[in-house]
Design a protein around this motif. Sequence first.
Motif, PDB file in Angstrom:
ATOM      1  N   UNK A 299      43.638  39.793  37.728  1.00 44.40           N
ATOM      2  CA  UNK A 299      43.282  38.486  38.161  1.00 44.40           C
ATOM      3  C   UNK A 299      41.887  38.230  38.650  1.00 44.40           C
ATOM      4  N   UNK A 300      41.411  39.094  39.253  1.00 44.16           N
ATOM      5  CA  UNK A 300      39.871  39.075  39.776  1.00 44.16           C
ATOM      6  C   UNK A 300      39.108  40.390  39.625  1.00 44.16           C
ATOM      7  N   UNK A 301      38.105  40.152  39.364  1.00 43.57           N
ATOM      8  CA  UNK A 301      37.066  41.183  39.175  1.00 43.57           C
ATOM      9  C   UNK A 301      35.735  41.113  39.892  1.00 43.57           C
ATOM     10  N   UNK A 377      35.510  36.174  38.248  1.00 39.37           N
ATOM     11  CA  UNK A 377      34.517  37.139  38.230  1.00 39.37           C
ATOM     12  C   UNK A 377      33.562  36.721  39.682  1.00 39.37           C
ATOM     13  N   UNK A 378      33.459  37.861  40.502  1.00 38.05           N
ATOM     14  CA  UNK A 378      33.024  37.636  41.604  1.00 38.05           C
ATOM     15  C   UNK A 378      31.745  38.800  41.792  1.00 38.05           C
ATOM     16  N   UNK A 403      29.994  32.563  37.006  1.00 38.42           N
ATOM     17  CA  UNK A 403      31.096  33.268  37.697  1.00 38.42           C
ATOM     18  C   UNK A 403      31.650  32.404  38.659  1.00 38.42           C
ATOM     19  N   UNK A 404      32.570  32.855  39.530  1.00 37.49           N
ATOM     20  CA  UNK A 404      33.354  32.025  40.510  1.00 37.49           C
ATOM     21  C   UNK A 404      32.904  31.902  41.723  1.00 37.49           C
ATOM     22  N   UNK A 405      32.096  33.080  42.174  1.00 42.46           N
ATOM     23  CA  UNK A 405      31.774  33.207  43.438  1.00 42.46           C
ATOM     24  C   UNK A 405      30.962  34.484  44.003  1.00 42.46           C
ATOM     25  N   UNK A 406      30.552  34.535  45.255  1.00 38.44           N
ATOM     26  CA  UNK A 406      29.841  35.880  45.397  1.00 38.44           C
ATOM     27  C   UNK A 406      29.773  35.926  46.980  1.00 38.44           C
ATOM     28  N   UNK A 407      29.836  37.239  47.578  1.00 34.27           N
ATOM     29  CA  UNK A 407      29.630  37.310  49.126  1.00 34.27           C
ATOM     30  C   UNK A 407      28.360  38.307  49.052  1.00 34.27           C
ATOM     31  N   UNK A 408      27.667  37.813  49.796  1.00 32.39           N
ATOM     32  CA  UNK A 408      26.232  38.589  49.873  1.00 32.39           C
ATOM     33  C   UNK A 408      25.838  38.845  51.591  1.00 32.39           C
ATOM     34  N   UNK A 535      36.459  39.449  56.454  1.00 29.26           N
ATOM     35  CA  UNK A 535      37.860  38.641  55.909  1.00 29.26           C
ATOM     36  C   UNK A 535      37.703  37.214  55.840  1.00 29.26           C
ATOM     37  N   UNK A 536      37.003  36.603  57.096  1.00 32.65           N
ATOM     38  CA  UNK A 536      36.773  35.297  56.959  1.00 32.65           C
ATOM     39  C   UNK A 536      35.897  34.568  55.733  1.00 32.65           C
ATOM     40  N   UNK A 537      34.928  35.658  55.401  1.00 33.53           N
ATOM     41  CA  UNK A 537      33.899  35.261  54.231  1.00 33.53           C
ATOM     42  C   UNK A 537      34.818  35.396  52.797  1.00 33.53           C
ATOM     43  N   UNK A 538      35.548  36.418  52.825  1.00 35.78           N
ATOM     44  CA  UNK A 538      36.359  36.406  51.613  1.00 35.78           C
ATOM     45  C   UNK A 538      37.376  35.411  51.393  1.00 35.78           C
ATOM     46  N   UNK A 539      37.896  35.028  52.365  1.00 36.65           N
ATOM     47  CA  UNK A 539      38.940  33.922  52.236  1.00 36.65           C
ATOM     48  C   UNK A 539      38.403  32.663  51.715  1.00 36.65           C
ATOM     49  N   UNK A 540      37.105  32.338  51.983  1.00 34.63           N
ATOM     50  CA  UNK A 540      36.449  31.180  51.334  1.00 34.63           C
ATOM     51  C   UNK A 540      35.975  31.388  49.927  1.00 34.63           C
ATOM     52  N   UNK A 541      35.564  32.945  49.911  1.00 33.71           N
ATOM     53  CA  UNK A 541      35.170  33.020  48.344  1.00 33.71           C
ATOM     54  C   UNK A 541      36.251  33.058  47.215  1.00 33.71           C
TER      55      UNK A 541
END
Length: 563
Positions: A299-301, A377-378, A403-408, A535-541
């Motif tokens: 479901x996610x990549x 896609x992230x 793509x759907x999002x990013x965490x940098x 975790x806080x960041x991924x929850x939003x992404x």
Amino acid sequence: MDHLQETGLRRAKWPVPQFVSVLWASFSTTGLIVGVLFFAASLTPSLIPRPYVIQAVISGLSLAAGYAIGVFLRWLWSFLELPDVRPRTGLFLKLAAALGCIVVALAFLWRAAAWQNTVRSLMGLDPVESAEPLKLGLIAVLVFVAIVLLARLFRLTFRFASKRLEYVLTRPLAKAVGALAAIALFWSAVDGVIFRFALHAADSSFQKLDAFIDADIAPPSDPVKTGSAASLMQWDQLGRQGRQFIATGPTAADIGAFFSGQAQEPLRVYAGLNSAETAKERAKLALEELKRVGGFERSSLLIVVPTGTGWIDPPGLDSAEYLLKGDVASVAVQYSYLTSWLSLLVEPEYGAETANALFDEVYGYWTTLPKDKRPRLYLYGLSLGSMNSQGSVDPFDIISDPFQGALWVGSPFPTKTWLSVTAGRNPGSPEWLPRYRDGSVIRFTSQENALDIPGAQWGGVRIVYLQYASDPITFFDPHSFYREPDWMKAPRGHDVSPDLAWFPVVTMFQLLADMAMGTTTPIGYGHVYAPEHYIDAWMQVVDPPGVTTDDTARLKTLLKGRY
């Protein structure tokens, strides 16, 4: 005989004080005054706690820089033909300056430990009782003397070359050519001998470390694991960090036990530096391996760009795999085995080339799949990985199918996208925690979760920047040489010492040292990012379905105790 012995002793003893007298007279009073002021300023705190050896090197450099500025000011005074003081007055001023320098140096050395403890207390470290002032001062003086001797050697080289050239050139032209010759000679010595030798030694060391195969990590037997017998890549070609990445991480059983239900085994794909000859070939190989293991059926990549050594921060990926209950695949390609700062220094384009190749391959295939059957896609990257991940995306190439999002995380200070967004922040928001426009696409966070912005609604793409105000990799500013960085202005981050002050030139030296020590802090400070903040960041992404506030609290406790 006694008279002759006494005379001989006097003659033997005389050269020493004479040498000291000549040496002391050769120093500039103005240079020493400015140099000691810079030395004193260097003892004030910056972002990262410093051991006395590092502090001594900074202080020595600052002393030398201040001395050079003082010498230049004295030269400028003479060049402008401004009146000089009388010799007797000059001697008095030199003695007064010497006394004042000693008093200032001792006072600031006495305060050095207290200043360092203001940083240590913010990071939960035990205070130091002493900054080792005697050792610190001695090393600083040795550094200063070494730099002065090099400067005087340069001056002698320049004078020698220009004097010889005066036989065939006019005096001004001879001096100009002599200066260029001295600069070229010194630069070739530094670049060709010192720098390249050190780089070769570091390169060789990191290459051997990357090739080291830990006997405790056996090749995987699971055919969906990279490096297994069924894999397109051999286990010994993944590199040390790649093997560690594939062999670790939460299993389906771990995730299922945490959520008291069923979970899938997270898929991880990694192409090492030795898996193929070129960056493009490695990216193609990674794509084929991702297809082979069924990564596009999840479901996610996640497209992951590692740090310079090929390392992927375990809390960063483990937290995402837990939150997505294992229904996720991640793919990464190694581009170097040097540390991030060395990679950034000697091969920045190489890392960018690999990140671009991987994104192009994965995104290109992903866009050919039906939108209702392909994974979300992230993008993810830490440090140099964050910089290269951001550089791999051209908004104009993806605007029709984003793509759907990013965490940098911990973006290095030269990162163009981060710089642009930070510079365009909303007025009134601090540089270390910006608010960007309406928060529908880009949000920033730090140790305290700042992602729930009142009235803001996420759009189709969610990008989160996680950064600490005490991270020197992110907040080093080359312009701090002559101006105060915005992040030092109020309000400051809670992990930045209130005693930190800006000084021209000195602050840049302090921040350079902080960069080298950015990963020596406790987790949750500097350039060491904590799982609870991931975790806080991924929850939003990723906005994982079925994960409650209680789940995230328990996951923070679990991962916090693990790292």
